[in-house]
Motif scaffolding. Structure first.
Motif, PDB file in Angstrom:
ATOM      1  N   ARG A   3       0.838  -1.203   0.000  1.00 26.46           N
ATOM      2  CA  ARG A   3       0.000   0.000   0.000  1.00 26.46           C
ATOM      3  C   ARG A   3       0.875   1.257   0.000  1.00 26.46           C
ATOM      4  O   ARG A   3       0.580   2.228  -0.685  1.00 26.46           O
ATOM      5  CB  ARG A   3      -0.953   0.003   1.192  1.00 26.46           C
ATOM      6  CG  ARG A   3      -1.855   1.221   1.220  1.00 26.46           C
ATOM      7  CD  ARG A   3      -2.899   1.144   2.295  1.00 26.46           C
ATOM      8  NE  ARG A   3      -3.923   0.176   2.006  1.00 26.46           N
ATOM      9  CZ  ARG A   3      -4.938   0.377   1.158  1.00 26.46           C
ATOM     10  NH1 ARG A   3      -5.034   1.496   0.506  1.00 26.46           N
ATOM     11  NH2 ARG A   3      -5.842  -0.559   0.973  1.00 26.46           N
ATOM     12  N   LYS A   4       1.962   1.234   0.763  1.00 29.07           N
ATOM     13  CA  LYS A   4       2.856   2.405   0.808  1.00 29.07           C
ATOM     14  C   LYS A   4       3.567   2.599  -0.531  1.00 29.07           C
ATOM     15  O   LYS A   4       3.748   3.736  -0.983  1.00 29.07           O
ATOM     16  CB  LYS A   4       3.868   2.269   1.935  1.00 29.07           C
ATOM     17  CG  LYS A   4       3.255   2.485   3.296  1.00 29.07           C
ATOM     18  CD  LYS A   4       4.305   2.414   4.381  1.00 29.07           C
ATOM     19  CE  LYS A   4       3.640   2.526   5.736  1.00 29.07           C
ATOM     20  NZ  LYS A   4       4.589   2.450   6.831  1.00 29.07           N
ATOM     21  N   ILE A   5       3.960   1.516  -1.167  1.00 31.00           N
ATOM     22  CA  ILE A   5       4.594   1.613  -2.486  1.00 31.00           C
ATOM     23  C   ILE A   5       3.603   2.187  -3.493  1.00 31.00           C
ATOM     24  O   ILE A   5       3.931   3.087  -4.271  1.00 31.00           O
ATOM     25  CB  ILE A   5       5.136   0.241  -2.941  1.00 31.00           C
ATOM     26  CG1 ILE A   5       6.299  -0.184  -2.046  1.00 31.00           C
ATOM     27  CG2 ILE A   5       5.563   0.290  -4.411  1.00 31.00           C
ATOM     28  CD1 ILE A   5       6.748  -1.618  -2.234  1.00 31.00           C
ATOM     29  N   ALA A   6       2.377   1.684  -3.464  1.00 28.53           N
ATOM     30  CA  ALA A   6       1.334   2.201  -4.349  1.00 28.53           C
ATOM     31  C   ALA A   6       1.054   3.674  -4.047  1.00 28.53           C
ATOM     32  O   ALA A   6       0.822   4.473  -4.965  1.00 28.53           O
ATOM     33  CB  ALA A   6       0.059   1.373  -4.205  1.00 28.53           C
ATOM     34  N   ALA A   7       1.099   4.043  -2.764  1.00 27.54           N
ATOM     35  CA  ALA A   7       0.868   5.433  -2.372  1.00 27.54           C
ATOM     36  C   ALA A   7       1.935   6.349  -2.953  1.00 27.54           C
ATOM     37  O   ALA A   7       1.630   7.431  -3.453  1.00 27.54           O
ATOM     38  CB  ALA A   7       0.840   5.546  -0.838  1.00 27.54           C
ATOM     39  N   VAL A   8       3.184   5.911  -2.899  1.00 30.15           N
ATOM     40  CA  VAL A   8       4.282   6.716  -3.456  1.00 30.15           C
ATOM     41  C   VAL A   8       4.130   6.846  -4.972  1.00 30.15           C
ATOM     42  O   VAL A   8       4.249   7.947  -5.525  1.00 30.15           O
ATOM     43  CB  VAL A   8       5.655   6.127  -3.084  1.00 30.15           C
ATOM     44  CG1 VAL A   8       6.775   6.801  -3.863  1.00 30.15           C
ATOM     45  CG2 VAL A   8       5.900   6.238  -1.588  1.00 30.15           C
TER      46      VAL A   8
END
Length: 137
Positions: A3-8
């Protein structure tokens, strides 16, 4: 973690799109001289040296709007209180901005405002956090 990778990634895309839109608006309001090829480095350098204040200020506005929207988007998608997604976006685009400012003859005020504007990723992050109940992390 995904989710954090997708957020970035989403934050980077939103930042780039907002940057592009605001800079396009600036070029519509303050068009470069006839025959200027902004894809040619020398032509771009010549334009920046003679560009009116507001033409350059639109670039600063694009940085500020892009930073804010990117930080907001990344925080909303990450769904936690981590600073990392917004910080990564701000750092990446600040580095790109530094490269561009080193390449082009930009005035001192442009450097100050250009770098300071990337701090707005944290303002976008704060707004996203205040409008959503986020997990502590």
């Amino acid at each position: 973690m995904l989710r954090k990778i997708a957020a970035v990634i989403a934050g980077i895309i939103v930042t780039a799109v907002v940057l592009g839109i605001v800079q396009w608006l600036g070029r519509q309001a303050y068009p470069p001289p006839m025959g200027a090829d902004l894809n040619d480095t020398e032509s771009l350098k010549n334009y920046v040296e003679t560009a009116p204040f507001m033409a350059l200020f639109f670039v600063i506005l694009s940085y500020a709007a892009g930073a804010f929207c990117g930080g907001f988007t990344a925080t909303k998608i990450a769904r936690d209180s981590s600073r990392a997604p917004a910080f990564i976006i701000g750092a990446l685009f600040a580095l790109i901005s530094i490269y561009m400012m080193l390449t082009l003859p930009t005035p001192f005020w442009f450097w100050v405002l250009g770098l300071a504007s990337w701090g707005l990723v944290m303002a976008g992050r704060s707004l996203a956090r205040s409008t959503t109940s986020l997990q502590k992390n």
